[in-house]
Scaffold this active site. Sequence first.
Site, PDB file in Angstrom:
ATOM      1  N   ALA A  32       0.872  -1.192   0.000  1.00 36.09           N
ATOM      2  CA  ALA A  32       0.000   0.000   0.000  1.00 36.09           C
ATOM      3  C   ALA A  32       0.904   1.236   0.000  1.00 36.09           C
ATOM      4  O   ALA A  32       0.803   2.119   0.853  1.00 36.09           O
ATOM      5  CB  ALA A  32      -0.952   0.006   1.197  1.00 36.09           C
ATOM      6  N   LEU A  33       1.799   1.267  -0.975  1.00 34.20           N
ATOM      7  CA  LEU A  33       2.886   2.242  -0.967  1.00 34.20           C
ATOM      8  C   LEU A  33       2.407   3.660  -1.247  1.00 34.20           C
ATOM      9  O   LEU A  33       1.426   3.878  -1.957  1.00 34.20           O
ATOM     10  CB  LEU A  33       3.935   1.844  -2.012  1.00 34.20           C
ATOM     11  CG  LEU A  33       4.537   0.445  -1.828  1.00 34.20           C
ATOM     12  CD1 LEU A  33       5.594   0.188  -2.896  1.00 34.20           C
ATOM     13  CD2 LEU A  33       5.127   0.254  -0.433  1.00 34.20           C
ATOM     14  N   HIS A  34       3.117   4.617  -0.668  1.00 38.82           N
ATOM     15  CA  HIS A  34       2.841   6.024  -0.885  1.00 38.82           C
ATOM     16  C   HIS A  34       4.182   6.745  -1.019  1.00 38.82           C
ATOM     17  O   HIS A  34       5.256   6.117  -0.930  1.00 38.82           O
ATOM     18  CB  HIS A  34       1.991   6.608   0.251  1.00 38.82           C
ATOM     19  CG  HIS A  34       2.515   6.283   1.614  1.00 38.82           C
ATOM     20  ND1 HIS A  34       3.687   6.804   2.102  1.00 38.82           N
ATOM     21  CD2 HIS A  34       2.041   5.463   2.588  1.00 38.82           C
ATOM     22  CE1 HIS A  34       3.895   6.349   3.314  1.00 38.82           C
ATOM     23  NE2 HIS A  34       2.923   5.507   3.646  1.00 38.82           N
ATOM     24  N   HIS A  37       7.088   5.894   1.347  1.00 38.71           N
ATOM     25  CA  HIS A  37       7.877   4.702   1.009  1.00 38.71           C
ATOM     26  C   HIS A  37       8.821   5.006  -0.166  1.00 38.71           C
ATOM     27  O   HIS A  37       9.973   4.585  -0.181  1.00 38.71           O
ATOM     28  CB  HIS A  37       6.972   3.547   0.572  1.00 38.71           C
ATOM     29  CG  HIS A  37       6.061   3.012   1.633  1.00 38.71           C
ATOM     30  ND1 HIS A  37       4.698   3.179   1.591  1.00 38.71           N
ATOM     31  CD2 HIS A  37       6.320   2.296   2.749  1.00 38.71           C
ATOM     32  CE1 HIS A  37       4.156   2.589   2.637  1.00 38.71           C
ATOM     33  NE2 HIS A  37       5.110   2.051   3.365  1.00 38.71           N
ATOM     34  N   GLU A 148      10.868   7.878   9.929  1.00 43.17           N
ATOM     35  CA  GLU A 148      10.780   8.357  11.317  1.00 43.17           C
ATOM     36  C   GLU A 148       9.345   8.527  11.800  1.00 43.17           C
ATOM     37  O   GLU A 148       9.133   8.842  12.957  1.00 43.17           O
ATOM     38  CB  GLU A 148      11.546   9.683  11.462  1.00 43.17           C
ATOM     39  CG  GLU A 148      13.040   9.462  11.394  1.00 43.17           C
ATOM     40  CD  GLU A 148      13.860  10.733  11.527  1.00 43.17           C
ATOM     41  OE1 GLU A 148      13.314  11.825  11.293  1.00 43.17           O
ATOM     42  OE2 GLU A 148      15.053  10.618  11.853  1.00 43.17           O
ATOM     43  N   GLN A 153       9.429   2.241  16.382  1.00 42.61           N
ATOM     44  CA  GLN A 153       9.856   1.066  15.600  1.00 42.61           C
ATOM     45  C   GLN A 153      11.316   1.214  15.165  1.00 42.61           C
ATOM     46  O   GLN A 153      12.113   0.268  15.258  1.00 42.61           O
ATOM     47  CB  GLN A 153       8.953   0.911  14.386  1.00 42.61           C
ATOM     48  CG  GLN A 153       9.501  -0.036  13.329  1.00 42.61           C
ATOM     49  CD  GLN A 153       8.527  -0.314  12.209  1.00 42.61           C
ATOM     50  OE1 GLN A 153       7.606  -1.084  12.382  1.00 42.61           O
ATOM     51  NE2 GLN A 153       8.732   0.295  11.050  1.00 42.61           N
ATOM     52  N   VAL A 176       7.392  12.027   5.675  1.00 39.51           N
ATOM     53  CA  VAL A 176       6.892  12.710   4.469  1.00 39.51           C
ATOM     54  C   VAL A 176       5.426  13.049   4.725  1.00 39.51           C
ATOM     55  O   VAL A 176       4.658  12.191   5.179  1.00 39.51           O
ATOM     56  CB  VAL A 176       7.045  11.821   3.217  1.00 39.51           C
ATOM     57  CG1 VAL A 176       6.514  12.540   1.975  1.00 39.51           C
ATOM     58  CG2 VAL A 176       8.508  11.438   3.022  1.00 39.51           C
TER      59      VAL A 176
HETATM   60  O1  PAF Z   1       6.819  -0.261   9.054  1.00 44.87           O
HETATM   61  C1  PAF Z   1       6.353  -1.250   8.453  1.00 44.87           C
HETATM   62  O2  PAF Z   1       5.781  -1.156   7.354  1.00 44.87           O
HETATM   63  C2  PAF Z   1       6.481  -2.614   9.097  1.00 44.87           C
HETATM   64  O3  PAF Z   1       6.363  -2.533  10.480  1.00 44.87           O
HETATM   65  C3  PAF Z   1       7.747  -3.375   8.682  1.00 44.87           C
HETATM   66  C4  PAF Z   1       9.003  -2.656   9.138  1.00 44.87           C
HETATM   67  C5  PAF Z   1       7.777  -3.533   7.164  1.00 44.87           C
HETATM   68  C6  PAF Z   1       7.751  -4.776   9.309  1.00 44.87           C
HETATM   69  O4  PAF Z   1       6.649  -5.529   8.914  1.00 44.87           O
END
Ligand code: PAF
Length: 282
Positions: A32-34, A37, A148, A153, A176
Amino acid sequence: MEVFTTISAIRSWLECHRKDADSIGFVPTMGALHEGHLELVRRSVKENDVTVVSIFVNPIQFNNKEDLAKYPRTLDTDLEMLRAAGCHAVFAPSAEEMYPEEVKEQYIFGPLETVMEGAFRPGHFHGVAVVVRRLFDIVEPARAYFGEKDYQQLRIIQALVKQLGLGVEIIPCPIVREADGLAMSSRNQRLSLPERAVAPVIHDTLSKVREMSREKTVEYLVNYATDRLNGVPGMSVEYFSIARTSDLQPLQHWPEPPEPCAAFVAVNLGRIRLIDNMMLYS
Ligand code: PAF
């Protein structure tokens, strides 16, 4: 751009590149890229010979079944976007490929995992650590890129790399934002129009807290932000925390001498959970 679904196939493809001493950059994602990413991908493309992106909606990091079921899955569009961004290979495994047996690993991150996301999403960081470690083992990157927006995480991954002595350089990348300030997130796609219209108040509140951070107490700012966000129709605050960036523990008072601090927030907007953060003056 190559697309792999099995560990053995991507490993043998990467082997050839490693023989040529190519540096490998890695961007782990759940699809589900934006634009957020894509910034990570573009940076990896700039800094490495080969860029690998993983797309895997990791079931073991979801503590909420509805969130997992409704997580957007847009593989075809994701692949198009990655091709245009210059990505060289995509690893999109099934859950069976990643977890052929019961997960037995245990990771302990101490105070870093007991606050904020760790407190409100039990098991979440364990699931993240397990999958990231396995992905690092498969891809063996020189560098891995993390946004960030998921600051806690990022800190957990840095701790994982340190604990296990993994030879991966973790590259933090700035948040972003949309033109109106909303931090980009795959979950934004699930907001209704009225929810999307009020969502920028999260960034606006963080900015106001940042502006006031030299003049007001920590307690005042936490109450101010919590009340302001809770006053938005459909929004309820899960936590609003001001913390040192070194240990992420919530502060009662500004640290003396000053240390880098940030404000961290999680809200539910209707049924969608959104997080954001901002560095403060301390
Ligand atoms: O940030 C994310 O999209 C997820 O937590 C990751 C780092 C891909 C791990 O599944």
